[in-house]
Design an enzyme around this catalytic site. Structure first.
Site, short mmCIF file in Angstrom:
data_model
loop_
_atom_site.label_atom_id
_atom_site.label_comp_id
_atom_site.label_asym_id
_atom_site.label_seq_id
_atom_site.Cartn_x
_atom_site.Cartn_y
_atom_site.Cartn_z
CD GLU A 66 -3.10 0.81 0.22
OE1 GLU A 66 -2.44 1.79 -0.17
OE2 GLU A 66 -4.34 0.78 0.17
CG HIS A 67 -0.79 4.92 1.32
ND1 HIS A 67 -0.25 5.67 2.32
CD2 HIS A 67 -1.87 4.29 1.85
CE1 HIS A 67 -0.97 5.53 3.41
NE2 HIS A 67 -1.96 4.69 3.15
CG ASP A 68 2.77 7.44 1.52
OD1 ASP A 68 3.41 8.12 0.71
OD2 ASP A 68 1.56 7.62 1.76
#
Ligand code: UDP
Length: 220
Positions: A142-144
């Protein structure tokens, strides 16, 4: 662009490699590369062919005529992967990234060389991933997130947002890693092992093995 003279190896002809060859075949399907240019390479003796592709030793692979040689390291053990990465580099063999046609990559994904992304893998946005990453079936990042070199995800790993995973970590089948916070990521330390089905709710120190829900250090 691949040329018709190049050779493409799946290094490691066991379970992992046999799952990667069909992805490579599909990836190169419309590039004019012939089936004979796709080979398995393995350091252990085996049959002449596996699932229709030639099996070569490393020496045979280097001796076979080719304008350029490419190899994807299809071995789950990350220490072996790192050794083989040095070996292929010293021999002028280019690391090859293989990904299934249905992999989803969103915005600003920096993916290091030599990755294997299996069917149904998703990498969402603003992610950095190091060299020779393996993401097996149905895993996501997922993000980041920041993922180091030679990291291995077994099938179905749920790596949520704001997580840092250091080099050589191994995440077992179906593990869930809780989302970290912006500026305070959840950390999985170098060489850590997360057992199958673990639910990781806090950072894991380097070298530790954690199991269970919530994940705790394995008592041996
Ligand atoms: N292997 C190799 N060179 C090495 C280490 C391993 O060719 O330096 C091969 C080994 O002979 C075997 C494969 O890599 O065929 C690893 O298979 P294994 O079943 O242990 O693991 P997996 O396929 O799940 O990664």
């Amino acid at each position: 662009m691949p040329t018709s003279q190049d050779l493409y190896a799946v290094y490691g002809a066991s379970g992992c490699g046999r799952g990667v060859m069909p992805l490579l075949r599909q990836q190169l399907a419309h590039s004019g590369v012939a089936s004979e240019q796709l080979v398995f390479v393995d350091d252990a003796p085996g049959p002449s062919h596996i699932n229709g592709q030639r099996l070569l030793t490393w020496a045979q692979f280097l001796a076979a005529p080719a304008a350029q040689r490419h190899a994807v390291l299809a071995i789950a053990n990350s220490t072996i992967r790192e050794q083989l990465a040095q070996k292929i580099s010293a021999a002028g063999v280019l690391p090859l990234t293989v990904q299934a046609a249905n992999v989803v990559q969103m915005d600003a994904v920096a993916l290091g060389e030599g990755a294997i992304l299996s069917p149904f893998v998703t990498l969402t946005s603003n992610i950095r991933i190091g060299r020779h990453f393996h993401a097996n079936l149905y895993s996501y990042v997922e993000h980041d997130c920041v993922v180091g070199d030679f990291v291995t995800f077994a099938p179905g790993v749920k790596c949520n947002g704001n997580i840092v995973i250091e080099d050589h970590a191994y995440i077992g089948t179906g593990a869930v890693i809780k989302q970290g916070q912006l500026g305070k990521p959840l950390m999985i330390g170098r060489g850590a092992v997360v057992g199958m089905g673990a639910v990781v709710t806090k950072s894991v120190p380097a070298g530790a093995t954690v199991v269970g829900n919530p994940a705790r250090p394995l008592q041996r």
